[in-house]
Design a protein around this motif. Sequence first.
Motif, mmCIF file in Angstrom:
data_model
loop_
_atom_site.group_PDB
_atom_site.id
_atom_site.type_symbol
_atom_site.label_atom_id
_atom_site.label_comp_id
_atom_site.label_asym_id
_atom_site.label_seq_id
_atom_site.Cartn_x
_atom_site.Cartn_y
_atom_site.Cartn_z
ATOM 1 N N ALA A 178 21.147 12.528 20.903
ATOM 2 C CA ALA A 178 20.769 11.984 19.601
ATOM 3 C C ALA A 178 21.264 12.839 18.440
ATOM 4 O O ALA A 178 21.463 12.319 17.334
ATOM 5 C CB ALA A 178 19.251 11.823 19.529
ATOM 6 N N ASN A 179 21.488 14.121 18.679
ATOM 7 C CA ASN A 179 21.942 14.981 17.580
ATOM 8 C C ASN A 179 23.390 14.713 17.172
ATOM 9 O O ASN A 179 23.910 15.345 16.263
ATOM 10 C CB ASN A 179 21.729 16.463 17.902
ATOM 11 N N LEU A 180 24.033 13.730 17.807
ATOM 12 C CA LEU A 180 25.376 13.332 17.377
ATOM 13 C C LEU A 180 25.339 12.290 16.256
ATOM 14 O O LEU A 180 26.368 12.000 15.654
ATOM 15 C CB LEU A 180 26.186 12.807 18.561
ATOM 16 N N ASP A 181 24.171 11.742 15.968
ATOM 17 C CA ASP A 181 24.060 10.807 14.850
ATOM 18 C C ASP A 181 24.534 11.501 13.582
ATOM 19 O O ASP A 181 24.106 12.605 13.261
ATOM 20 C CB ASP A 181 22.614 10.330 14.674
ATOM 21 N N GLY A 182 25.455 10.862 12.892
ATOM 22 C CA GLY A 182 26.009 11.444 11.674
ATOM 23 C C GLY A 182 27.129 12.437 11.926
ATOM 24 O O GLY A 182 27.805 12.868 10.995
ATOM 25 N N ARG A 183 27.329 12.813 13.176
ATOM 26 C CA ARG A 183 28.396 13.755 13.528
ATOM 27 C C ARG A 183 29.524 13.087 14.293
ATOM 28 O O ARG A 183 30.628 13.637 14.388
ATOM 29 C CB ARG A 183 27.831 14.900 14.379
ATOM 30 N N ALA A 184 29.250 11.934 14.896
ATOM 31 C CA ALA A 184 30.252 11.219 15.688
ATOM 32 C C ALA A 184 30.114 9.726 15.410
ATOM 33 O O ALA A 184 28.999 9.221 15.261
ATOM 34 C CB ALA A 184 30.055 11.502 17.172
ATOM 35 N N ASP A 185 31.230 9.040 15.369
ATOM 36 C CA ASP A 185 31.225 7.597 15.152
ATOM 37 C C ASP A 185 31.188 6.915 16.519
ATOM 38 O O ASP A 185 32.236 6.654 17.129
ATOM 39 C CB ASP A 185 32.462 7.192 14.351
ATOM 40 N N ILE A 186 29.982 6.634 16.985
ATOM 41 C CA ILE A 186 29.806 6.062 18.323
ATOM 42 C C ILE A 186 30.354 4.632 18.376
ATOM 43 O O ILE A 186 30.890 4.207 19.396
ATOM 44 C CB ILE A 186 28.328 6.135 18.750
#
Length: 128
Positions: free
Chosen positions: A10-18
């Motif tokens: 979840a800590n990839l929210d805002g860091r990666a364009d899923i």
Amino acid sequence: MPHLTIEYSANLDGRADIGALCETLLNTVLETGLFEIGAVRVRALRADHYAIADRLAENAFVDLNFRIGKGRTTEEKKRTGEAILAGAAEVLAPLFETPHFALSLEIREIDAELSWKKNAIHPRLRGK
């Protein structure tokens, strides 16, 4: 089949364009020419709860699970895996600039006798 599941911390929210990752990997799978378009699925599942390595809050992961039916050679599966991993690594490249990211991929072959499906998409795409 094939179904590609992207599990990510979840800590990839805002860091990666899923969303872009899903689109890229769908295109990558189709470009192999090994799979019928109506069978391909790419989905992303966010892991809200996880513990990674030394528990630093910055640690993040993307795990790719590619489930396919039987019928492809080992070389075809390897080529497909390499293409999927390369596509994911390209989309996620900024995450590799830190020492806190892990990307993994596994291809799993499904036993047809133990897999049930009902698909209304195939007839539409096949024109039947």
